[in-house]
Design an enzyme around this catalytic site. Structure first.
Site, PDB file in Angstrom:
ATOM      1  N   ARG A 178       0.746  26.210  23.036  1.00 43.46           N
ATOM      2  CA  ARG A 178       0.607  27.025  21.816  1.00 43.46           C
ATOM      3  C   ARG A 178       1.834  27.905  21.571  1.00 43.46           C
ATOM      4  NH1 ARG A 178      -2.256  23.529  21.805  1.00 43.46           N
ATOM      5  NH2 ARG A 178      -4.515  23.445  21.530  1.00 43.46           N
ATOM      6  N   SER A 228      -9.648  27.648  15.985  1.00 46.01           N
ATOM      7  CA  SER A 228     -10.069  28.170  17.293  1.00 46.01           C
ATOM      8  C   SER A 228      -9.505  29.572  17.484  1.00 46.01           C
ATOM      9  CB  SER A 228      -9.576  27.261  18.420  1.00 46.01           C
ATOM     10  OG  SER A 228     -10.150  25.978  18.311  1.00 46.01           O
ATOM     11  N   GLU A 298      -5.790  33.012  20.243  1.00 42.77           N
ATOM     12  CA  GLU A 298      -4.846  31.985  19.830  1.00 42.77           C
ATOM     13  C   GLU A 298      -4.343  32.306  18.429  1.00 42.77           C
ATOM     14  OE1 GLU A 298      -5.203  27.294  18.698  1.00 42.77           O
ATOM     15  OE2 GLU A 298      -5.928  27.894  20.660  1.00 42.77           O
TER      16      GLU A 298
END
Length: 305
Positions: A178, A228, A298
């Site tokens: 990420r 998410s 995230e």
């Protein structure tokens, strides 16, 4: 404030009137549908315009924020100071050259994936359900169903903070979980070149259909969200930990832990950024207390709280 006003006046000289918006609500430009106003929201239509915008913003030394289609993003309630540059549907061209696909940063990931499938190219099936633009996917090194965009990136073109065109190989993009170099250098991603492999079209499209069905049945697509909410903690799944802690449906203001998938915080109506922040903290505290595992967002958070 004077520098900002002078900068905006200069931008209005080089861009069409409808491409420079003042006090533009960021709730209109994020998939969460949350966020206060941007001082100035700019939408270039060409690479030349984008380069000119970057150079003008640098000249006046005002804050600059790059924005794709606003997925995986929480904008704070007081909005964003300075200039927000948005490269979205005006930069969405997709082309093919053999096993390579070039996609401008504003192209939606679902469209790039389907383009590859129709061309009988395999390697992007995992990405068919990722919300957002390919520029945002590169920025975050987005992934799903055991795939990551870094596995198929050949080259990325961007504009640096000086207004120069620059190019990055896969290695130079410094992809990790990420993360990419673009989170550190504030470059504006323009175009992505992907390297795929020839495959069986029927098999590729069938896999995409299966993954799309799994996403639609398991994820809370009926509510605005940023995808998410939490990164996957080593050895665990965030959604599973949250579910096991009994937090499905936990609500703060207009923000709620999805009743359908605990890994998502959704906007059930009128949620503020503060609602989301308070809910995230509550989830983090309760999961840590119950399981001893720390969850980290995230979702990228920007703007003034």
């Amino acid at each position: 404030m004077q520098k900002l006003n002078e900068c905006i006046a200069k931008l209005k000289q080089i861009l069409p009137e409808d491409s420079v918006l003042i006090d533009e609500p960021m709730s209109k430009h994020t998939t969460f549908q949350i966020g206060g106003p941007a001082d100035c929201f700019v939408m270039p239509s060409t690479v030349e315009e984008a380069i000119a915008v970057i150079k003008i913003v640098k000249e006046y030394d005002v804050p600059l924020t790059m924005l794709g289609n606003g997925s995986n993003l929480l904008v704070m309630d007081k909005g964003i100071r300075g200039i927000v540059v948005n490269l979205n549907e005006r930069f969405a061209k997709i082309t093919r050259d053999g096993n390579f696909i070039k996609a401008q940063c504003g192209a939606l990931m679902v469209d790039v994936s389907k383009f590859a499938g129709e061309a009988s190219l395999t390697g992007l099936e995992f990405a068919v359900g990722i919300p957002g633009s390919i520029g945002g996917c590169i920025f975050m090194n987005a992934g799903a169903y055991d795939g990551e965009i870094k596995n198929v990136v050949h080259r990325v073109s961007a504009i640096d903070k000086e207004g120069n065109l620059v190019y990055y190989t896969n290695e130079e993009a410094q992809f990790s979980y990420r993360h990419s170099i673009f989170q550190d250098n504030d470059n504006l991603i323009l175009e992505v070149e992907l390297e795929l492999q020839e495959g069986n079209q029927d098999e590729i499209l069938a896999k995409m259909a299966d993954l799309t069905n799994r996403r639609e049945t398991k994820q809370p697509l009926e509510y605005p969200s940023a995808g998410s909410t939490f990164k996957r903690p080593p050895g665990y799944f965030a959604g599973t930990l949250i579910d096991q802690t009994g937090l499905k449906g936990l609500t703060v203001g207009g923000a709620q832990v999805s009743k359908k998938h605990a890994g998502f915080v959704v906007n059930i109506g009128g949620a503020t950024a503060q609602d989301v922040l308070d809910l995230i903290k509550e989830v983090q505290d309760r999961v840590y207390k119950a399981h001893g595992v720390k969850l980290y967002p995230e979702v990228k958070m920007i703007g003034e709280q």
